[in-house]
Write a protein that holds these residues in place. Structure first.
Motif, short mmCIF file in Angstrom:
data_model
loop_
_atom_site.label_atom_id
_atom_site.label_comp_id
_atom_site.label_asym_id
_atom_site.label_seq_id
_atom_site.Cartn_x
_atom_site.Cartn_y
_atom_site.Cartn_z
N TYR A 354 21.62 29.89 38.07
CA TYR A 354 22.44 30.49 38.98
C TYR A 354 22.08 30.09 40.25
O TYR A 354 20.71 30.34 40.49
N GLY A 355 22.82 30.40 41.39
CA GLY A 355 22.38 30.75 42.68
C GLY A 355 21.54 29.67 43.24
O GLY A 355 20.92 30.06 44.36
N LEU A 356 21.39 28.23 42.69
CA LEU A 356 20.65 27.37 43.35
C LEU A 356 20.95 27.07 44.74
O LEU A 356 22.24 26.77 44.87
N GLY A 357 20.08 27.01 45.66
CA GLY A 357 20.61 26.64 47.01
C GLY A 357 21.68 27.46 47.62
O GLY A 357 22.14 27.03 48.76
N GLY A 358 21.44 28.74 47.51
CA GLY A 358 22.25 29.74 47.97
C GLY A 358 23.44 29.94 47.32
O GLY A 358 24.47 30.65 47.83
N ARG A 359 23.91 29.23 46.44
CA ARG A 359 25.37 29.37 45.85
C ARG A 359 25.44 30.72 45.43
O ARG A 359 24.54 31.43 44.65
N PHE A 362 28.87 35.89 41.85
CA PHE A 362 29.77 37.02 41.90
C PHE A 362 29.76 37.73 40.53
O PHE A 362 29.49 37.31 39.45
N PRO A 363 30.38 39.03 40.71
CA PRO A 363 30.58 39.88 39.60
C PRO A 363 31.26 39.00 38.33
O PRO A 363 30.79 39.30 37.05
N ASN A 364 32.35 38.24 38.62
CA ASN A 364 32.99 37.65 37.50
C ASN A 364 32.04 36.38 36.86
O ASN A 364 32.19 36.13 35.57
N ASP A 365 31.16 36.04 37.73
CA ASP A 365 30.06 35.01 36.83
C ASP A 365 29.19 35.84 35.97
O ASP A 365 28.95 35.31 34.98
N ILE A 366 28.65 36.97 36.54
CA ILE A 366 27.89 37.92 35.53
C ILE A 366 28.71 38.16 34.29
O ILE A 366 28.03 38.38 33.23
N GLU A 367 29.81 38.60 34.42
CA GLU A 367 30.69 38.99 33.24
C GLU A 367 30.95 37.79 32.40
O GLU A 367 30.81 37.87 31.19
N LEU A 389 25.80 29.13 35.97
CA LEU A 389 26.72 30.09 36.37
C LEU A 389 27.45 29.70 37.84
O LEU A 389 26.56 29.42 38.72
N ASN A 390 28.85 29.81 38.00
CA ASN A 390 29.31 29.21 39.41
C ASN A 390 28.96 27.96 39.70
O ASN A 390 28.67 27.57 40.99
N ILE B 67 31.56 39.03 50.33
CA ILE B 67 32.82 39.91 50.35
C ILE B 67 34.08 38.85 49.90
O ILE B 67 34.38 37.87 50.66
N GLU B 68 34.55 39.10 48.65
CA GLU B 68 35.52 38.12 48.23
C GLU B 68 37.02 38.86 48.57
O GLU B 68 37.95 38.14 48.77
N HIS B 69 37.02 40.22 48.31
CA HIS B 69 38.41 41.08 48.53
C HIS B 69 38.12 42.24 49.62
O HIS B 69 38.20 43.00 49.07
N PRO B 70 38.17 41.88 50.82
CA PRO B 70 37.96 42.73 51.74
C PRO B 70 39.05 43.82 51.79
O PRO B 70 40.13 43.41 51.67
#
Lengths: 394, 190
Positions: A354-359, A362-367, A389-390, B67-70
């Motif tokens: 996940y998160g390469l290059g600053g991507r 989000f919570p739904n990625d972890i879910e 992820l993402n 923040i996605e849903h401010p």
């Protein structure tokens, strides 16, 4: 204890200021971070007596740090991203000369494509250089680790350089609350620096960095380096516990959350561990048996402790913010997977890059990672290859 | 679950959005709250659209994603409304505060504002009349304080005074305090 609002960079620079090392050698231009800039300001303001060496490259920064440390000075530097990559050759020399240099690293991507944002490609690439590696989640941990690094590095059973990481921009550039330790307490905690065989001791002349041929002791040096790493395992815990007595924040090699009865466990390093913890709390509230582990010490890797802590899980997801191209998975995954051969029971283990290059993550990625693990735990066949992820498909 | 208030700032480089996000963080510190303030990182250029974020809570904040849903959207430049989807990700009842010479009712007629709680404040005019520069961040903070009730106005004024006094002469500090106060008073849509 005082509470202040600082960026991650500001927090780490403050920790260094409070320790007030003899020498700071740093390259002052990007990809350098504000840590070097803030420290230069402290020097210019007369707030510290540190000798500040502004050098012309990161290779020179590490070379100067090595020279200063070998001379007998308590020495620091700081770096990030391409700068870390340029230090590469000298990282090994600092470690093999057993110089207790400490270095905060703001973890960021390596080019290309050119990218300035967060991932762990820089520091993960240095994991076999012989440096101790401690990762922090937030500015507080970056500050606390930067202080503890001196005690760990300078311990006579260790005498190895220590790098302390926080995530680029996500933590380094974000302002948050920081509980600071009083200057005097920091100074007492790190204590007086004891140089070992310093070059500047004319009473006892020594040679540093000599040639060592086939009949020499190179191999034995490497054995000694690894022995020092093994010693560091206990020293990191002792120092972390003592720091806890001082501050109320104690540190171990890793931290677990909701792991006791967890069927699935996510493991993360750096700021993502906070995101994972938030999601675990949410899923727990919905009755899911999910737990998490945040890894702080990557070198030396506490494989026995990790194997013991995770042996109750049915499926484990290891999250990597760097890849090891062509390997079975990312660097943390390889460590954890290998460690689990020591476990009582053998959970299934999956890798999430996940998160390469600053991507963003989000919570739904972890879910979605948790859902994958739950499917595996329920007996469904899940691919053993990397999960992303993402990532954008197609 | 822990309640986190999430604010997204839309501005153009040079309008002081990052400074404003930091100022709100300092206010939160002075009120013993937990906070997080961070810009969306990129090559910052004066005049280009930028985004910054603030999270506020009574407990430690351990989420670090954008923040996605401010809950609150603050728009420092009205021309951004035609360029950026400022209400992206917002739910029903999200609060949008726009720096505008139009009043809240007029701003609220824009299709993307449908279902949102819309407020407007002539922040650039207030800034020009108080601090004599077109930096609308402090009046926007005043408007945010009024609309949200997140902090007492007095606490905010104290913090702005403390933080600016370190760097600026008294007349600059007073002008900024006046800007916060006028933003607080002149926001429409209440």
């Amino acid at each position: 204890m005082t509470r202040v609002a600082l960026t991650g960079n500001g927090a780490v620079a403050l920790a260094l200021k409070q320790v007030e090392p003899d020498v700071m050698a740093a390259y002052p231009i990007t990809p350098q971070t504000e840590i070097a800039q803030n420290y230069a300001q402290y020097v210019a303001d007369g707030a510290v007596k540190t000798e500040y060496i502004a050098v012309e490259s990161e290779h020179s920064a590490m070379s100067s740090a090595i020279g200063a440390a070998a001379a007998g000075a308590r020495t620091v530097t700081a770096t990030s991203s391409q700068g870390f990559a340029l230090m590469w050759e000298m990282l090994y020399i600092a470690a093999s000369l057993r110089l207790p240099i400490t270095m905060p690293v703001i973890t960021r991507a390596l080019s290309g494509p050119i990218n300035i944002h967060c991932d762990h490609s820089d520091s993960m690439g240095g994991r076999d250089s012989g440096w101790i590696q401690l990762y922090g989640e937030d500015a507080q941990e970056g500050y606390d680790n930067a202080i503890q690094a001196f005690r760990i590095a300078e311990h006579m059973d260790v005498r190895l350089p220590v790098m302390t990481m926080i995530d680029g921009f996500i933590i380094s550039g974000a302002i948050g609350p920081l509980e600071t330790v009083a200057d005097e307490d920091v100074k007492n905690f790190v204590g007086e620096y004891q140089a070992l065989n310093p070059l500047l001791n004319v009473e006892q002349p020594v040679t540093v960095g000599a040639f060592d041929s086939l009949g020499g002791w190179y191999f034995e040096h490497k054995v000694a380096q690894n022995r020092a790493m093994e010693n560091a395992m206990g020293v990191i815990e002792e120092v972390g516990a003592e720091y806890g007595v001082l501050t109320g924040r104690d540190y171990a090699h890793f931290k677990t959350h909701e792991i006791e009865d967890a069927e699935v466990v996510l493991i993360a390093i750096g700021s993502a561990a906070g995101n994972v913890k938030s999601v675990v709390d949410q899923l727990r509230a919905n009755g899911k048996k999910v737990g998490m582990m945040k890894v702080r010490t990557l070198r030396p890797f506490p494989y026995l402790q990790i194997a013991e802590a995770l042996s109750g899980a049915r499926a484990i997801g290891v999250m990597d913010r760097a890849d090891s191209f062509g390997a079975q998975g990312g660097p943390l995954y390889l460590e954890v997977r290998s460690a689990m051969l020591e476990a009582q029971s053998r959970p299934q283990i999956f890798n999430f890059i996940y998160g390469l290059g600053g991507r963003d993550i989000f919570p739904n990625d972890i879910e979605s990672a948790v859902e994958t693990l739950e499917r595996a735990a329920a007996g469904e066949k899940v691919s053993p290859t990397r999960h992303y992820l993402n990532v954008r498909e197609g | 679950m822990q309640e986190i208030t999430e604010i997204r700032w839309h501005a153009r480089g040079g309008q002081g959005a990052v400074t404003a996000a930091k100022m709100v963080a300092e206010v939160a510190l002075s009120q013993n709250k937990y906070f997080q303030a961070f810009p969306e990182y990129g090559p910052e250029r004066s005049g280009a659209p930028i985004v910054a974020f603030t999270r506020l809570s009574d407990g430690p904040i351990q989420i670090y994603s954008a923040i996605e849903h401010p809950d609150y959207v603050l728009v420092l430049d009205p021309t951004l409304l035609d360029v950026v989807d400022v209400t992206a990700g917002t739910g029903e009842n999200a609060v949008v505060i726009v720096n505008s010479e139009e009043d809240a009712a007029d701003v609220g007629t824009r299709p993307e504002m449908s279902g949102k709680r819309v407020y407007a404040v002539p922040a650039t005019r207030i800034a020009l009349e108080t601090i004599k520069r077109a930096i609308p961040n402090t009046p926007l903070i005043g408007a945010l304080v009024r609309v949200s009730g997140l902090f007492p106005l007095e606490g905010v004024m104290d913090e702005v005074r403390d933080s600016l006094s370190k760097k600026f002469p008294e007349e600059v500090v007073d002008a900024n305090l006046e800007a916060v106060k006028r933003g607080y008073e002149e926001v429409s849509g209440i």
